[in-house]
Design an enzyme around this catalytic site. Sequence first.
Site, PDB file in Angstrom:
ATOM      1  N   HIS A   1       0.889  -1.152   0.000  1.00 19.95           N
ATOM      2  CA  HIS A   1       0.000   0.000   0.000  1.00 19.95           C
ATOM      3  C   HIS A   1       0.938   1.216   0.000  1.00 19.95           C
ATOM      4  O   HIS A   1       2.061   1.123   0.516  1.00 19.95           O
ATOM      5  CB  HIS A   1      -0.869   0.048   1.261  1.00 19.95           C
ATOM      6  CG  HIS A   1      -1.786  -1.131   1.406  1.00 19.95           C
ATOM      7  ND1 HIS A   1      -1.805  -1.928   2.513  1.00 19.95           N
ATOM      8  CD2 HIS A   1      -2.716  -1.633   0.574  1.00 19.95           C
ATOM      9  CE1 HIS A   1      -2.705  -2.869   2.363  1.00 19.95           C
ATOM     10  NE2 HIS A   1      -3.280  -2.717   1.192  1.00 19.95           N
TER      11      HIS A   1
ATOM     12  N   ASP B   1     -15.044 -12.546   2.862  1.00 13.52           N
ATOM     13  CA  ASP B   1     -13.813 -12.803   2.115  1.00 13.52           C
ATOM     14  C   ASP B   1     -12.832 -13.520   3.029  1.00 13.52           C
ATOM     15  O   ASP B   1     -12.272 -12.932   3.954  1.00 13.52           O
ATOM     16  CB  ASP B   1     -13.259 -11.443   1.651  1.00 13.52           C
ATOM     17  CG  ASP B   1     -12.046 -11.587   0.763  1.00 13.52           C
ATOM     18  OD1 ASP B   1     -11.626 -12.725   0.510  1.00 13.52           O
ATOM     19  OD2 ASP B   1     -11.524 -10.546   0.329  1.00 13.52           O
TER      20      ASP B   1
ATOM     21  N   ASP C   1      -9.887 -15.332   2.367  1.00 13.82           N
ATOM     22  CA  ASP C   1      -8.435 -15.346   2.120  1.00 13.82           C
ATOM     23  C   ASP C   1      -7.783 -16.616   2.641  1.00 13.82           C
ATOM     24  O   ASP C   1      -6.766 -16.599   3.344  1.00 13.82           O
ATOM     25  CB  ASP C   1      -7.761 -14.102   2.748  1.00 13.82           C
ATOM     26  CG  ASP C   1      -8.173 -12.806   2.047  1.00 13.82           C
ATOM     27  OD1 ASP C   1      -8.533 -12.849   0.859  1.00 13.82           O
ATOM     28  OD2 ASP C   1      -8.142 -11.747   2.698  1.00 13.82           O
TER      29      ASP C   1
ATOM     30  N   HIS D   1     -12.136 -13.309  -4.959  1.00 13.37           N
ATOM     31  CA  HIS D   1     -13.029 -12.268  -5.483  1.00 13.37           C
ATOM     32  C   HIS D   1     -13.872 -12.817  -6.635  1.00 13.37           C
ATOM     33  O   HIS D   1     -15.060 -12.494  -6.754  1.00 13.37           O
ATOM     34  CB  HIS D   1     -12.221 -11.058  -5.955  1.00 13.37           C
ATOM     35  CG  HIS D   1     -11.476 -10.352  -4.855  1.00 13.37           C
ATOM     36  ND1 HIS D   1     -10.741  -9.220  -5.068  1.00 13.37           N
ATOM     37  CD2 HIS D   1     -11.353 -10.622  -3.531  1.00 13.37           C
ATOM     38  CE1 HIS D   1     -10.191  -8.819  -3.924  1.00 13.37           C
ATOM     39  NE2 HIS D   1     -10.551  -9.672  -2.984  1.00 13.37           N
TER      40      HIS D   1
ATOM     41  N   GLU E   1      -8.001  -4.485  -9.486  1.00 12.52           N
ATOM     42  CA  GLU E   1      -8.308  -5.720  -8.743  1.00 12.52           C
ATOM     43  C   GLU E   1      -9.789  -5.693  -8.367  1.00 12.52           C
ATOM     44  O   GLU E   1     -10.151  -5.163  -7.311  1.00 12.52           O
ATOM     45  CB  GLU E   1      -7.442  -5.827  -7.471  1.00 12.52           C
ATOM     46  CG  GLU E   1      -7.702  -7.121  -6.715  1.00 12.52           C
ATOM     47  CD  GLU E   1      -6.948  -7.241  -5.394  1.00 12.52           C
ATOM     48  OE1 GLU E   1      -6.150  -6.343  -5.062  1.00 12.52           O
ATOM     49  OE2 GLU E   1      -7.181  -8.233  -4.684  1.00 12.52           O
TER      50      GLU E   1
ATOM     51  N   ASP F   1       2.329   1.780   3.327  1.00 11.32           N
ATOM     52  CA  ASP F   1       3.264   0.768   3.848  1.00 11.32           C
ATOM     53  C   ASP F   1       4.689   1.202   3.515  1.00 11.32           C
ATOM     54  O   ASP F   1       5.621   1.003   4.300  1.00 11.32           O
ATOM     55  CB  ASP F   1       3.057  -0.601   3.178  1.00 11.32           C
ATOM     56  CG  ASP F   1       1.735  -1.258   3.540  1.00 11.32           C
ATOM     57  OD1 ASP F   1       1.292  -1.093   4.687  1.00 11.32           O
ATOM     58  OD2 ASP F   1       1.159  -1.932   2.659  1.00 11.32           O
TER      59      ASP F   1
ATOM     60  N   ASP G   1      -2.835 -13.804  -1.609  1.00  9.83           N
ATOM     61  CA  ASP G   1      -3.510 -12.902  -0.664  1.00  9.83           C
ATOM     62  C   ASP G   1      -4.212 -13.762   0.388  1.00  9.83           C
ATOM     63  O   ASP G   1      -5.423 -13.951   0.356  1.00  9.83           O
ATOM     64  CB  ASP G   1      -4.491 -11.973  -1.394  1.00  9.83           C
ATOM     65  CG  ASP G   1      -4.757 -10.705  -0.595  1.00  9.83           C
ATOM     66  OD1 ASP G   1      -4.312 -10.639   0.574  1.00  9.83           O
ATOM     67  OD2 ASP G   1      -5.418  -9.789  -1.113  1.00  9.83           O
TER      68      ASP G   1
ATOM     69  N   GLU H   1      -7.897 -11.868  -8.056  1.00 13.54           N
ATOM     70  CA  GLU H   1      -7.873 -12.606  -6.791  1.00 13.54           C
ATOM     71  C   GLU H   1      -8.894 -13.737  -6.880  1.00 13.54           C
ATOM     72  O   GLU H   1     -10.077 -13.507  -7.151  1.00 13.54           O
ATOM     73  CB  GLU H   1      -8.185 -11.679  -5.607  1.00 13.54           C
ATOM     74  CG  GLU H   1      -8.308 -12.474  -4.320  1.00 13.54           C
ATOM     75  CD  GLU H   1      -8.102 -11.676  -3.057  1.00 13.54           C
ATOM     76  OE1 GLU H   1      -7.345 -10.685  -3.075  1.00 13.54           O
ATOM     77  OE2 GLU H   1      -8.698 -12.073  -2.033  1.00 13.54           O
TER      78      GLU H   1
HETATM   79  C1  3MF Z   1      -7.537  -6.622  -1.577  1.00 16.48           C
HETATM   80  C2  3MF Z   1      -6.077  -6.463  -1.651  1.00 16.48           C
HETATM   81  C3  3MF Z   1      -5.334  -5.400  -0.931  1.00 16.48           C
HETATM   82  C4  3MF Z   1      -5.887  -5.182   0.461  1.00 16.48           C
HETATM   83  C5  3MF Z   1      -5.503  -6.254   1.404  1.00 16.48           C
HETATM   84  C6  3MF Z   1      -5.762  -5.877   2.819  1.00 16.48           C
HETATM   85  C7  3MF Z   1      -4.201  -4.210  -2.697  1.00 16.48           C
HETATM   86  O1  3MF Z   1      -7.897  -7.894  -1.958  1.00 16.48           O
HETATM   87  O2  3MF Z   1      -5.451  -7.228  -2.284  1.00 16.48           O
HETATM   88  O3  3MF Z   1      -5.221  -4.256  -1.715  1.00 16.48           O
HETATM   89  O4  3MF Z   1      -5.405  -4.041   0.954  1.00 16.48           O
HETATM   90  O5  3MF Z   1      -6.108  -7.463   1.031  1.00 16.48           O
HETATM   91  O6  3MF Z   1      -6.783  -6.570   3.421  1.00 16.48           O
HETATM   92 MG    MG Z   2      -6.265  -9.066  -2.955  1.00 19.03          MG
END
Ligand code: 3MF
Ligand code: MG
Length: 345
Positions: free
Chosen positions: A50, A249, A251, A214, A175, A53, A284, A211
Amino acid sequence: MATSSYRFSIGPWNLGQGADPFGPPVRPAVPFDAVLDTAVSLGFEGIQFHDDDAVPDLETLTPAQVVKQAEAMRRKLADKGLVAEFVAPRLWEHARGIDGGYTSNDPAARAWALERSKRAVDVALALGTDLIVMWPAREGTAVRESKNPIEASRQMLAAIDVILGAHPKIRIAIEPKPNEPVDHAFVPTIGHALALGARSADPARVGVLIESAHAILAGLDPSDEMGFALAAGKLWSVHLNDQNGLKFDQDKVFGAANLRGAFDQVRVLEAAGYAATGAFVGFDVKAHRTQPADKATAHLATSKAIFLKLVEKARSYPVKVAEQCIAARDYEALERLVLEHLLSC
Ligand code: 3MF
Ligand code: MG
């Protein structure tokens, strides 16, 4: 193993503190340097950022100070043999982005989102990457009538053009995600993202990051979404993970809910020669909240290990036999072939 041609990447958010909407953090924050050390020790070469970051508190700094700090980060990465993969402007956590950024109903917030995105471009270039990831997190609605979808679509396109206009080399990977944190997002699928890109000021510089979860949340097959983008030469990064049906979500670790679906994703990446494009494979994934701090990197190691095993499975897939099944229109035999191949040692 002939699988080393893939390059892997990680974002600091993948080493989280275990908080969820119903409970606070359960693990200490992982210092940024420790994120980098974990990346190195697990064989991840790329770092996903980010904007804040890379440059904490960037809103309080001048553009020149932002660039200086990002350049220092680039040197820190280089010292560890790492590179920056992309930068994503984090509009969704800032108070000004409460109602979205580019599609906010507040013109001052929209102006802020565009300025912040331009700073993210500065950060990306100073870090040595030309890739901006646009996750349009809050660009949507919780109450459908609260925004005009026609206007919102034009605002998204205008934002893409502003980012492209910030530097002639910068590329954008959108994304898409259909929901969460919003109820309905304005750019929910790869088709929407590529359609917007095609209408932008420079379509050659707009692609996508897919992703897995997603796509599943949109009711779509991730490997087909990848195929659609790969056919257009537009798959510029992936966030591989997994998702157990239509819920929040998750992950999850790559392949944890649907190993065959994970195989199909690897297969389409292999078929398209994704590794040779130089694009990264990112995971992710999040560690479970129950995971103790000293074991909260296993989700990354497992995702990468499963990916590499599935690359072997894709490369040893009995293509000839599969072709015979297809020629005979014997899809039941094909089904069995795939399942037995996945189960074979
Ligand atoms: C979303 C993303 C990120 C998010 C991350 C934090 C690039 O799917 O990939 O953005 O910030 O997942 O939860
Ligand atoms: Mg992501």
